[in-house]
Enzyme design. Structure first.
Site, PDB file in Angstrom:
ATOM      1  N   GLN A 142      -5.103  -0.224  -1.131  1.00 42.90           N
ATOM      2  CA  GLN A 142      -4.143  -1.079  -0.424  1.00 42.90           C
ATOM      3  C   GLN A 142      -3.068  -1.549  -1.427  1.00 42.90           C
ATOM      4  O   GLN A 142      -2.808  -0.868  -2.395  1.00 42.90           O
ATOM      5  CB  GLN A 142      -4.830  -2.283   0.259  1.00 42.90           C
ATOM      6  CG  GLN A 142      -5.691  -1.917   1.446  1.00 42.90           C
ATOM      7  CD  GLN A 142      -7.033  -1.334   1.071  1.00 42.90           C
ATOM      8  OE1 GLN A 142      -7.819  -1.939   0.362  1.00 42.90           O
ATOM      9  NE2 GLN A 142      -7.329  -0.144   1.552  1.00 42.90           N
ATOM     10  N   GLY A 146      -5.985   5.688   1.916  1.00 44.12           N
ATOM     11  CA  GLY A 146      -5.719   7.124   1.957  1.00 44.12           C
ATOM     12  C   GLY A 146      -4.902   7.450   0.728  1.00 44.12           C
ATOM     13  O   GLY A 146      -3.730   7.094   0.656  1.00 44.12           O
ATOM     14  N   HIS A 147      -5.537   8.055  -0.269  1.00 42.20           N
ATOM     15  CA  HIS A 147      -4.867   8.340  -1.540  1.00 42.20           C
ATOM     16  C   HIS A 147      -4.631   9.842  -1.640  1.00 42.20           C
ATOM     17  O   HIS A 147      -5.576  10.624  -1.675  1.00 42.20           O
ATOM     18  CB  HIS A 147      -5.705   7.830  -2.715  1.00 42.20           C
ATOM     19  CG  HIS A 147      -5.843   6.336  -2.724  1.00 42.20           C
ATOM     20  ND1 HIS A 147      -6.528   5.643  -3.684  1.00 42.20           N
ATOM     21  CD2 HIS A 147      -5.341   5.390  -1.884  1.00 42.20           C
ATOM     22  CE1 HIS A 147      -6.459   4.342  -3.433  1.00 42.20           C
ATOM     23  NE2 HIS A 147      -5.752   4.166  -2.331  1.00 42.20           N
ATOM     24  N   GLY A 186       1.600   5.386  -3.981  1.00 33.91           N
ATOM     25  CA  GLY A 186       1.412   6.638  -4.738  1.00 33.91           C
ATOM     26  C   GLY A 186       0.324   6.487  -5.793  1.00 33.91           C
ATOM     27  O   GLY A 186       0.310   7.209  -6.798  1.00 33.91           O
ATOM     28  N   LYS A 187      -0.608   5.566  -5.534  1.00 34.86           N
ATOM     29  CA  LYS A 187      -1.679   5.279  -6.510  1.00 34.86           C
ATOM     30  C   LYS A 187      -2.500   6.539  -6.828  1.00 34.86           C
ATOM     31  O   LYS A 187      -2.805   6.821  -7.978  1.00 34.86           O
ATOM     32  CB  LYS A 187      -2.599   4.178  -5.962  1.00 34.86           C
ATOM     33  CG  LYS A 187      -1.873   2.859  -5.710  1.00 34.86           C
ATOM     34  CD  LYS A 187      -2.784   1.829  -5.070  1.00 34.86           C
ATOM     35  CE  LYS A 187      -3.146   2.117  -3.628  1.00 34.86           C
ATOM     36  NZ  LYS A 187      -2.039   2.033  -2.661  1.00 34.86           N
ATOM     37  N   GLY A 202       0.808  -1.222   0.000  1.00 41.38           N
ATOM     38  CA  GLY A 202       0.000   0.000   0.000  1.00 41.38           C
ATOM     39  C   GLY A 202       0.835   1.263   0.000  1.00 41.38           C
ATOM     40  O   GLY A 202       2.068   1.212   0.134  1.00 41.38           O
ATOM     41  N   ASP A 203       0.157   2.392  -0.231  1.00 39.82           N
ATOM     42  CA  ASP A 203       0.785   3.719  -0.202  1.00 39.82           C
ATOM     43  C   ASP A 203       1.885   3.902  -1.243  1.00 39.82           C
ATOM     44  O   ASP A 203       2.846   4.639  -1.024  1.00 39.82           O
ATOM     45  CB  ASP A 203       1.329   4.030   1.211  1.00 39.82           C
ATOM     46  CG  ASP A 203       0.268   3.916   2.265  1.00 39.82           C
ATOM     47  OD1 ASP A 203      -0.894   4.240   1.969  1.00 39.82           O
ATOM     48  OD2 ASP A 203       0.585   3.486   3.398  1.00 39.82           O
ATOM     49  N   THR A 223      -5.471  -7.148   4.514  1.00 42.05           N
ATOM     50  CA  THR A 223      -6.797  -6.549   4.619  1.00 42.05           C
ATOM     51  C   THR A 223      -7.814  -7.613   4.235  1.00 42.05           C
ATOM     52  O   THR A 223      -7.443  -8.784   4.004  1.00 42.05           O
ATOM     53  CB  THR A 223      -6.904  -5.253   3.786  1.00 42.05           C
ATOM     54  OG1 THR A 223      -8.129  -4.595   4.125  1.00 42.05           O
ATOM     55  CG2 THR A 223      -6.844  -5.517   2.281  1.00 42.05           C
TER      56      THR A 223
HETATM   57  P1  GDP Z   1      -1.550   5.736  -2.141  1.00 40.22           P
HETATM   58  O1  GDP Z   1      -2.291   5.230  -0.962  1.00 40.22           O
HETATM   59  O2  GDP Z   1      -0.933   4.653  -2.949  1.00 40.22           O
HETATM   60  O3  GDP Z   1      -2.353   6.687  -2.995  1.00 40.22           O
HETATM   61  O4  GDP Z   1      -0.323   6.580  -1.563  1.00 40.22           O
HETATM   62  P2  GDP Z   1      -0.374   7.627  -0.331  1.00 40.22           P
HETATM   63  O5  GDP Z   1      -1.053   8.865  -0.789  1.00 40.22           O
HETATM   64  O6  GDP Z   1      -0.865   6.977   0.893  1.00 40.22           O
HETATM   65  O7  GDP Z   1       1.171   7.852  -0.084  1.00 40.22           O
HETATM   66  C1  GDP Z   1       2.015   8.338  -1.073  1.00 40.22           C
HETATM   67  C2  GDP Z   1       2.642   9.656  -0.572  1.00 40.22           C
HETATM   68  O8  GDP Z   1       3.744   9.980  -1.398  1.00 40.22           O
HETATM   69  C3  GDP Z   1       1.717  10.833  -0.668  1.00 40.22           C
HETATM   70  O9  GDP Z   1       2.042  11.738   0.367  1.00 40.22           O
HETATM   71  C4  GDP Z   1       2.051  11.451  -2.027  1.00 40.22           C
HETATM   72  O10 GDP Z   1       1.770  12.850  -2.094  1.00 40.22           O
HETATM   73  C5  GDP Z   1       3.518  11.204  -2.099  1.00 40.22           C
HETATM   74  N1  GDP Z   1       4.084  10.980  -3.436  1.00 40.22           N
HETATM   75  C6  GDP Z   1       3.549  10.303  -4.483  1.00 40.22           C
HETATM   76  N2  GDP Z   1       4.461  10.200  -5.475  1.00 40.22           N
HETATM   77  C7  GDP Z   1       5.570  10.823  -5.053  1.00 40.22           C
HETATM   78  C8  GDP Z   1       6.876  11.027  -5.606  1.00 40.22           C
HETATM   79  O11 GDP Z   1       7.196  10.593  -6.703  1.00 40.22           O
HETATM   80  N3  GDP Z   1       7.777  11.693  -4.820  1.00 40.22           N
HETATM   81  C9  GDP Z   1       7.467  12.181  -3.582  1.00 40.22           C
HETATM   82  N4  GDP Z   1       8.406  12.823  -2.914  1.00 40.22           N
HETATM   83  N5  GDP Z   1       6.252  11.994  -3.032  1.00 40.22           N
HETATM   84  C10 GDP Z   1       5.337  11.317  -3.752  1.00 40.22           C
HETATM   85  P1  IMO Z   2      -3.853   2.618   0.535  1.00 36.01           P
HETATM   86  O1  IMO Z   2      -5.000   2.445  -0.419  1.00 36.01           O
HETATM   87  C1  IMO Z   2      -1.312   0.870   3.608  1.00 36.01           C
HETATM   88  C2  IMO Z   2      -3.111  -2.090   6.255  1.00 36.01           C
HETATM   89  C3  IMO Z   2      -3.272  -1.725   7.709  1.00 36.01           C
HETATM   90  C4  IMO Z   2      -3.137  -3.091   8.354  1.00 36.01           C
HETATM   91  C5  IMO Z   2      -3.826  -4.005   7.354  1.00 36.01           C
HETATM   92  C6  IMO Z   2      -5.271  -4.310   7.689  1.00 36.01           C
HETATM   93  O2  IMO Z   2      -3.750   4.003   1.068  1.00 36.01           O
HETATM   94  O3  IMO Z   2      -2.592   2.096  -0.037  1.00 36.01           O
HETATM   95  P2  IMO Z   2      -7.534  -2.930   7.631  1.00 36.01           P
HETATM   96  O4  IMO Z   2      -7.864  -1.562   8.139  1.00 36.01           O
HETATM   97  O5  IMO Z   2      -7.686  -3.075   6.156  1.00 36.01           O
HETATM   98  O6  IMO Z   2      -8.218  -4.011   8.393  1.00 36.01           O
HETATM   99  O7  IMO Z   2      -5.964  -3.113   7.958  1.00 36.01           O
HETATM  100  O8  IMO Z   2      -3.778  -3.338   6.104  1.00 36.01           O
HETATM  101  N1  IMO Z   2      -3.718  -1.153   5.299  1.00 36.01           N
HETATM  102  C7  IMO Z   2      -3.020  -0.299   4.541  1.00 36.01           C
HETATM  103  N2  IMO Z   2      -1.700  -0.031   4.509  1.00 36.01           N
HETATM  104  N3  IMO Z   2      -2.125   1.505   2.750  1.00 36.01           N
HETATM  105  C8  IMO Z   2      -3.458   1.238   2.751  1.00 36.01           C
HETATM  106  O9  IMO Z   2      -4.293   1.734   1.813  1.00 36.01           O
HETATM  107  C9  IMO Z   2      -3.957   0.327   3.706  1.00 36.01           C
HETATM  108  N4  IMO Z   2      -5.194  -0.151   4.004  1.00 36.01           N
HETATM  109  C10 IMO Z   2      -5.027  -1.053   4.967  1.00 36.01           C
HETATM  110  O10 IMO Z   2      -2.278  -0.841   8.132  1.00 36.01           O
HETATM  111  O11 IMO Z   2      -1.778  -3.465   8.400  1.00 36.01           O
HETATM  112 MG    MG Z   3      -2.322   5.454   1.125  1.00 35.14          MG
END
Ligand code: GDP
Ligand code: IMO
Ligand code: MG
Length: 421
Positions: free
Chosen positions: A222, A40-41, A15-16, A12-13, A237
């Protein structure tokens, strides 16, 4: 006519949100197909930063439909708040639609999530506590309530019956603080507040759009390593986060799927509990966390950080049928003298690039490849050939090992900070 998929290849996270927002103008519709407000995107537009939990990341683009699909679990309280925030920022939200078959997260689902996590003690999953697990349990247990039930005359009775069961169940767990009355009141207010969102039979809606020649992008939440079937079970998840989840989560047949864009950071992070083979516990991990601002977009928790893991990515590329790779956060490595990538595992004395049955208990030694850093700011660079040579070599090595083309390289949170390769 095409339905492309964009999803995370790690935990997860990746940068989707940023990449979906960038690509959205190429599509007529962006559709979330699983997960819920555990996501959290983040999308950064100029000086403004938005974090989306339930709403697809195409919402900032004009003339792009944004569908919350049937595979998503929806918390009205969170969705109403999200909409309020976006409206306050000037968005009219007229392109938002929701599936009648999407399941509802009740306040008691969140209560159960918190109570069952408390019961696990040290073995806790590290859930976001948004009620995701209990809601999907009710879905598969055939007890759930759906968006389409809201307009039914016996909705309140059905709600009360389910909430009463939850209250009985919660009593088997340790006590946790939960303002049930207040949460319930806010939930019903929110139900009224979101009633304007057009409810669609999304399986017909999506297939009609495809038949009319429209392009759709399915937005994963995720990451693949959190998939209920293929992730690091039980630290996962409760939905199918991989490509196959798109078919169930939107009602489309597999042969409708076109490109599968897999996203990975140039390193790796994980938030919550569970195995993480390349995790760095010392100074380097701390440096990645600080430079990358690696704190959860939903919970604010510090993310665990480590090097990019090739066997792990090979595994998720295989399961998802990835056709195109996007590497994000390359800029976070700008200051490193040396960058590592995990090339192979040794498990029980055998070298392998396959993940074991249980990553939790396997004793893994990692064979790292060390590469030179570039020690240069990447701001302003527009093309792959502009990148410093060590950065090009690092990306070429990833591409060579993963055998999938890298088509996008992200090097900053802003829309403009993206290189097409
Ligand atoms: P998602 O859940 O996959 O949408 O990713 P998140 O938003 O949770 O986490 C990605 C974080 O990295 C966010 O704070 C974005 O603003 C940031 N981000 C995305 N792409 C880049 C990148 O290429 N460089 C930097 N420095 N930040 C980035
Ligand atoms: P995005 O879409 C990162 C993780 C939680 C926990 C496990 C189970 O922003 O990438 P849950 O609440 O689904 O029962 O938690 O999955 N988790 C994530 N980690 N990014 C997410 O979403 C996540 N959604 C759930 O931290 O380990
Ligand atoms: Mg996220």
């Amino acid at each position: 006519m095409a339905l492309d998929v964009l999803l995370g290849l790690q935990w997860g996270d990746e940068g989707k949100g940023k990449i979906v927002d960038y690509l959205a103008p190429n599509y007529n519709m962006i559709a979330r197909f699983q997960g819920g407000p555990n996501a959290g995107h983040t999308i950064v537009i100029g000086e403004d930063k938005f974090v989306l939990h339930t709403i697809p990341s195409g919402i900032f683009r004009e003339n792009v439909d944004n569908l919350i699909g049937n595979g998503v679990v929806v918390d009205p309280t969170i969705l109403a708040k999200e909409i309020r925030g976006l409206k306050a920022a000037g968005l009219d939200m007229k392109n938002l639609k929701i599936s009648s078959k999407a399941h509802l997260i009740l306040p008691t689902h969140r209560w159960l999530d918190a109570a069952s996590e408390a019961a696990k003690g040290k073995a806790k999953i590290g859930s976001t506590l948004k009620g995701i697990g209990p809601t999907y349990m009710d879905k598969t247990g055939r007890n759930g309530l759906r968006i389409g039930d809201v307009s039914s005359p016996d909705f309140r009775a059905k709600y009360d019956a389910l909430a009463a069961k939850h209250k009985q169940l919660v009593s088997i767990y340790p006590d946790v603080d939960f303002d049930h009355k207040g949460e319930e009141e806010r939930w019903f207010e929110a139900i009224e507040e979101i009633k304007w969102i057009p409810v669609v039979d999304s399986q017909y809606y999506v297939n009609a759009a495809l038949k009319a020649g429209q392009n759709i992008l399915a937005e994963g939440a995720q990451g693949s390593m959190l998939d209920i079937d293929f992730g690091t079970y039980p630290f996962v998840t409760s939905s199918n986060t991989v490509t196959s989840g798109v078919c169930n989560g939107l009602g489309v047949a597999p042969q409708k799927i076109g490109d599968v864009i897999g996203i990975t950071k140039a390193y790796c992070t994980r938030v919550g509990s569970g195995p993480f083979p390349t995790e760095l516990h010392g100074e380097v991990g701390e440096q990645l966390r600080t430079l990358g601002s690696e704190f959860g977009a939903t919970t604010g928790r510090p993310r665990r950080c480590g090097w990019i893991d090739i066997p792990q990515l090979k595994y998720t590329i295989l399961i998802n049928g990835v056709t195109s790779l996007c590497i994000t956060k390359l800029d976070i490595l700008n200051e490193f003298e040396e960058i590592r990538l995990a090339k192979e595992y040794t498990i029980g004395g055998e070298k392998t690039d396959q993940l074991p049955f249980d990553l939790n208990s396997a004793d893994i030694t990692i064979d790292f490849e060390a590469m030179s850093g570039w020690k240069t700011d990447l701001e302003g660079l527009q093309s792959f050939s502009d990148l410093p040579m060590p950065a090009q070599e690092f990306l070429n090595e990833i591409e060579r090992l993963l055998e999938v083309p890298i088509n996008f390289v992200s090097k900053g949170p802003q829309r403009k900070n993206l290189i097409l390769k």
